[in-house]
Write a protein that holds these residues in place. Sequence first.
Motif, PDB file in Angstrom:
ATOM      1  N   ILE A  48      -7.822  -4.455   8.470  1.00 21.13           N
ATOM      2  CA  ILE A  48      -7.239  -3.184   8.021  1.00 21.13           C
ATOM      3  C   ILE A  48      -5.842  -3.051   8.613  1.00 21.13           C
ATOM      4  CG2 ILE A  48      -7.523  -0.686   7.892  1.00 21.13           C
ATOM      5  CD1 ILE A  48     -10.485  -1.058   8.489  1.00 21.13           C
ATOM      6  N   ASP A  50      -2.685  -0.431   9.058  1.00 23.15           N
ATOM      7  CA  ASP A  50      -2.257   0.967   8.931  1.00 23.15           C
ATOM      8  C   ASP A  50      -0.785   0.977   8.540  1.00 23.15           C
ATOM      9  OD1 ASP A  50      -1.599   3.601   9.193  1.00 23.15           O
ATOM     10  OD2 ASP A  50      -2.418   3.851  11.219  1.00 23.15           O
ATOM     11  N   ARG A  52       1.197   3.339   8.350  1.00 25.10           N
ATOM     12  CA  ARG A  52       2.022   4.261   9.112  1.00 25.10           C
ATOM     13  C   ARG A  52       2.551   3.621  10.401  1.00 25.10           C
ATOM     14  NH1 ARG A  52      -0.560   9.795  10.889  1.00 25.10           N
ATOM     15  NH2 ARG A  52       0.092  10.719   8.944  1.00 25.10           N
ATOM     16  N   HIS A  98      -5.655   8.295   1.824  1.00 30.81           N
ATOM     17  CA  HIS A  98      -6.362   9.559   2.050  1.00 30.81           C
ATOM     18  C   HIS A  98      -5.405  10.724   1.876  1.00 30.81           C
ATOM     19  CE1 HIS A  98      -9.799   7.394   3.390  1.00 30.81           C
ATOM     20  NE2 HIS A  98      -9.228   6.923   4.481  1.00 30.81           N
ATOM     21  N   ASN A 100      -4.985  15.146   1.916  1.00 27.38           N
ATOM     22  CA  ASN A 100      -5.655  16.352   2.383  1.00 27.38           C
ATOM     23  C   ASN A 100      -5.776  17.321   1.210  1.00 27.38           C
ATOM     24  OD1 ASN A 100      -3.146  17.460   2.028  1.00 27.38           O
ATOM     25  ND2 ASN A 100      -2.686  17.683   4.202  1.00 27.38           N
ATOM     26  N   ILE A 106      -2.294  11.695   4.053  1.00 31.65           N
ATOM     27  CA  ILE A 106      -2.466  11.809   5.503  1.00 31.65           C
ATOM     28  C   ILE A 106      -2.589  10.438   6.152  1.00 31.65           C
ATOM     29  CG2 ILE A 106      -3.342  14.157   5.645  1.00 31.65           C
ATOM     30  CD1 ILE A 106      -6.160  13.000   5.704  1.00 31.65           C
ATOM     31  N   SER A 107      -3.017   9.465   5.411  1.00 30.07           N
ATOM     32  CA  SER A 107      -2.970   8.104   5.946  1.00 30.07           C
ATOM     33  C   SER A 107      -3.137   7.123   4.790  1.00 30.07           C
ATOM     34  CB  SER A 107      -4.051   7.870   7.007  1.00 30.07           C
ATOM     35  OG  SER A 107      -5.313   8.245   6.518  1.00 30.07           O
ATOM     36  N   PHE A 109      -3.928   2.898   4.149  1.00 27.39           N
ATOM     37  CA  PHE A 109      -4.282   1.617   4.752  1.00 27.39           C
ATOM     38  C   PHE A 109      -4.281   0.528   3.686  1.00 27.39           C
ATOM     39  CE2 PHE A 109      -6.438   4.915   7.196  1.00 27.39           C
ATOM     40  CZ  PHE A 109      -6.160   4.553   8.504  1.00 27.39           C
ATOM     41  N   ILE A 118     -15.532   2.636   3.268  1.00 24.86           N
ATOM     42  CA  ILE A 118     -15.673   4.041   2.891  1.00 24.86           C
ATOM     43  C   ILE A 118     -16.315   4.216   1.510  1.00 24.86           C
ATOM     44  CG2 ILE A 118     -13.401   4.436   1.818  1.00 24.86           C
ATOM     45  CD1 ILE A 118     -13.587   6.963   4.031  1.00 24.86           C
TER      46      ILE A 118
ATOM     47  N   LEU B  24     -16.041   9.434   8.259  1.00 26.76           N
ATOM     48  CA  LEU B  24     -15.330   8.164   8.403  1.00 26.76           C
ATOM     49  C   LEU B  24     -13.861   8.319   8.001  1.00 26.76           C
ATOM     50  CD1 LEU B  24     -17.706   5.318   7.197  1.00 26.76           C
ATOM     51  CD2 LEU B  24     -16.922   5.833   9.519  1.00 26.76           C
ATOM     52  N   LYS B  25     -13.653   9.085   6.952  1.00 21.81           N
ATOM     53  CA  LYS B  25     -12.277   9.348   6.515  1.00 21.81           C
ATOM     54  C   LYS B  25     -11.521  10.074   7.628  1.00 21.81           C
ATOM     55  CE  LYS B  25      -9.668  12.036   3.147  1.00 21.81           C
ATOM     56  NZ  LYS B  25      -9.656  12.597   1.797  1.00 21.81           N
ATOM     57  N   ALA B  28     -10.679   7.638  10.300  1.00 25.32           N
ATOM     58  CA  ALA B  28      -9.583   6.755   9.913  1.00 25.32           C
ATOM     59  C   ALA B  28      -8.254   7.490  10.080  1.00 25.32           C
ATOM     60  CB  ALA B  28      -9.767   6.298   8.469  1.00 25.32           C
ATOM     61  N   ALA B  29      -8.215   8.737   9.605  1.00 26.64           N
ATOM     62  CA  ALA B  29      -6.989   9.528   9.744  1.00 26.64           C
ATOM     63  C   ALA B  29      -6.679   9.770  11.210  1.00 26.64           C
ATOM     64  CB  ALA B  29      -7.135  10.854   9.004  1.00 26.64           C
ATOM     65  N   ALA B  31      -7.508   7.813  13.782  1.00 22.58           N
ATOM     66  CA  ALA B  31      -6.996   6.572  14.373  1.00 22.58           C
ATOM     67  C   ALA B  31      -5.524   6.420  14.047  1.00 22.58           C
ATOM     68  CB  ALA B  31      -7.780   5.378  13.848  1.00 22.58           C
ATOM     69  N   SER B  32      -5.199   6.683  12.783  1.00 23.82           N
ATOM     70  CA  SER B  32      -3.811   6.569  12.356  1.00 23.82           C
ATOM     71  C   SER B  32      -2.948   7.570  13.115  1.00 23.82           C
ATOM     72  CB  SER B  32      -3.742   6.823  10.854  1.00 23.82           C
ATOM     73  OG  SER B  32      -2.425   6.729  10.404  1.00 23.82           O
ATOM     74  N   LEU B  36      -3.606   4.361  16.910  1.00 23.12           N
ATOM     75  CA  LEU B  36      -4.512   3.321  17.385  1.00 23.12           C
ATOM     76  C   LEU B  36      -4.748   2.317  16.261  1.00 23.12           C
ATOM     77  CD1 LEU B  36      -7.157   5.468  19.270  1.00 23.12           C
ATOM     78  CD2 LEU B  36      -5.395   4.032  20.279  1.00 23.12           C
ATOM     79  N   PRO B  38      -6.564   0.171  13.499  1.00 22.70           N
ATOM     80  CA  PRO B  38      -7.705   0.507  12.635  1.00 22.70           C
ATOM     81  C   PRO B  38      -9.012  -0.117  13.139  1.00 22.70           C
ATOM     82  CG  PRO B  38      -5.835  -0.174  11.311  1.00 22.70           C
ATOM     83  CD  PRO B  38      -5.466  -0.445  12.742  1.00 22.70           C
ATOM     84  N   ILE B  41     -11.514   2.267  14.683  1.00 21.99           N
ATOM     85  CA  ILE B  41     -12.181   3.336  13.925  1.00 21.99           C
ATOM     86  C   ILE B  41     -13.670   3.491  14.279  1.00 21.99           C
ATOM     87  CG2 ILE B  41     -12.811   4.145  11.580  1.00 21.99           C
ATOM     88  CD1 ILE B  41     -10.080   3.036  10.649  1.00 21.99           C
ATOM     89  N   THR B  76      -1.653  17.165   8.417  1.00 21.34           N
ATOM     90  CA  THR B  76      -2.973  16.737   7.988  1.00 21.34           C
ATOM     91  C   THR B  76      -3.906  17.942   7.993  1.00 21.34           C
ATOM     92  OG1 THR B  76      -3.379  16.152  10.267  1.00 21.34           O
ATOM     93  CG2 THR B  76      -2.731  14.379   8.805  1.00 21.34           C
ATOM     94  N   ILE B  79      -7.821  17.793   8.220  1.00 20.47           N
ATOM     95  CA  ILE B  79      -8.238  17.138   9.443  1.00 20.47           C
ATOM     96  C   ILE B  79      -7.946  18.031  10.642  1.00 20.47           C
ATOM     97  CG2 ILE B  79      -7.927  15.069  10.843  1.00 20.47           C
ATOM     98  CD1 ILE B  79      -9.007  14.462   8.086  1.00 20.47           C
ATOM     99  N   THR B 278       8.326   5.962  12.852  1.00 18.48           N
ATOM    100  CA  THR B 278       7.151   5.582  12.078  1.00 18.48           C
ATOM    101  C   THR B 278       6.366   6.801  11.588  1.00 18.48           C
ATOM    102  OG1 THR B 278       6.142   5.178  14.224  1.00 18.48           O
ATOM    103  CG2 THR B 278       6.724   3.250  12.914  1.00 18.48           C
TER     104      THR B 278
END
Lengths: 140, 363, 219
Positions: A48, A50, A52, A98, A100, A106-107, A109, A118, B24-25, B28-29, B31-32, B36, B38, B41, B76, B79, B278
């Motif tokens: 995976i 990321d 970002r 993903h 919101n 929001i992210s 991958f 997922i 899980l979503k 994941a968000a 972690a991002s 950190l 992925p 997660i 976010t 979240i 970033t």
Amino acid sequence: MSETTPHQPDAVKFNIQIGDTLTHNVKPLLHEIKHALDKLIETGKSTIIDLRSIPLAPGEEEKILNTLGQGEVQAQLNALGLSEITETQYAGVWIVTHYNDEQHVISRFIEVTTMPEILCSQTEDVMEAYSRLTLDLADT
Amino acid sequence: MTNNKDKTLGETLRSQGISRRSFLKYCAATASMMALSPAMIPKIAHALESARRPSVIWLSFQECTGCTESLTRAHTATIESLIFDAISLDYHHTLQAASGHAAEEAREAAMKENFGKYLLVVDGSIPMDNPGYSTIAGISNYDMLMESAKGAAAIIAVGTCATYGGIPHANPNPTGAVSVGDLIKDKPIINVPGCPPIPVVITGVLTHFLTFGTIPELDHIGRPKVFYGQSIHDRCYRRPFYDKGLFAETFDDEGAKKGWCLYKLGCKGPTTYNACATTKWNDGTSWPIEAGHPCLGCSEPDFWDGGGFYKSLSMPTENIAQTAVYAAAGAVAAGVALGAMNKSKKNSAAKAHNKTTIDDLEK
Amino acid sequence: MNEIEFLSWVRGQGFQIAVIIFIAGVIIRFAEILLLGRKANIAEAKGSEMSGGMRTIVSRSFPDKNTFQRSTFTVVAGYIFHIGLFVTIFLFAPHILMFKDVIGFGWPSLPTPIVDAMAVVTIIALLAVLTHRMRDTVLKFITTKEDYLVWMLTILPLITGYMAFHRIGMTAPTLLAIHILSVELLLVVFPFTKLMHAFTFALSRWYNGAISGYRGVQS
């Protein structure tokens, strides 16, 4: 530059062409994806990335996504806002985005796998579904 | 409310009908957001499952509320609301509904109930010159900080004012402003500087504490390395222009339009450590350098006193030309005096010189 | 003092102190040399002092054949590091910004990768001249402590500058501050050591040339 994007107001038209030649993160990223595919073939392990965590110039993310293109699978997920899971033209390379509730990303991958985690039904949810269905059946 | 406090986050989420997939979503968000890998997660999922809602007390001292404004615009949204469900924000001037005695009672109650376990968040610097410069409910900032810090498990200093004194601390520092770290030495302090800090960095640090119950790895001035580990310059998409020596000379020249490096316009990116390049700002839309403005270096100590935002890093901060003229004027005078002294020495040496004649040699 | 305060100091007060000592030192040394004067030469002039002097200032920049053959290494390495120092000090964009801030005008810079490469070449040349000096018995014998000090203070800004540009080893503010500090050290000792040759070379060459010119011989 005869092409113009319709959304862009004339006042802020800058001639930024960085994405084409100058930021050096697009190519290495594509190579990283290639290595990840190799790992998937050899060991079955998924990767995976990321998006970002990588410094990208304006337009570079689009460039990456365009290069990867669209494949056969497109899925949508409704969990805490929308999520889009797309297989790219390179099988095994997925884009997971993903959003919101306000449709903001929001992210995002890049997943190199046969099936993004997922998308799979989760054990906890399956167990919960079982007990709910049992209850529902008992009611009728 | 009280019920929720005893539940783990996993239980809280399940009781709200949130599916494992949603969770899980969320992970994941998260972690991002925490920057950190992925690969973390599953670990985050496991830790969050059993995390308990910590009580959070937020104190605002000499500040402009920009940090709170930033936090409440953390993009976010979904979240974030989960995180706020997951913490118990028991005291925050700006956000709480209670006021006056009720507000102070809430703080005291939270402190007593969660002694040793609550998280103390501070934004703003503390005036040490005269306590009257900033008080809340008649309590000086210093007294409130010291009292609230006693039972805190950890302290998060949010914003450059709380972390390094910030703008109130800027020369000549009329209020004698100091940072949280200047006053408290016996508690773990996480510095989250920035003017303001990036919203997801604030929530990322909160989430780290919530998730792992520990303090993230910090750099030599107390900043979490995941967010402040790399300089703006090293992660800047305009870096290739710097390396090639292509600079914008003014804000509206060809170089500026082509998006060249802003070093000459005073960019502090090379000496500034932050995550802007970033993480970006405003829903990940852009960030100062992408918008064409040099970095001000707002996450570094004393950024306000760095000799001017538009003065490049290689320029001296003082008026060196004037210094040089004064030095030269003084030196000319001194040089002439020394020269005259040397000359008279030389002349008197010449006068004192005895001529040697043939007669002398024959002696 | 944290690293940002350190950086602020070397960019501010530290730089001021260094410039005061440098400017005052150079002017005082010049005043001393010029005001001391020379004894009137009562011999009859057989040529022009001025033309001989001016010519020598330029001509001594090029080694004659014999000198070149006798000490090829010293000449070549010497040339390389002097040109390298000129390029790295005066043609690097951030340095020109500094000059522009102090003296009010700037000039075009060289592309950064060229300056970067020159810095490496200069460092290598300086290391080579030191090695040469240490291995040559005669050179080693006549080397004083000041020579080593001057060599050290010349190479330090190059090394620290290279490290600051490539961000090696320490945090960026510290690297930049150390680099500026190393230059300030150089400025401070400059007027009181043989580094003064950067200014006095013209005077001494002129004297040499003028003496010969007065006598009507080639210098």
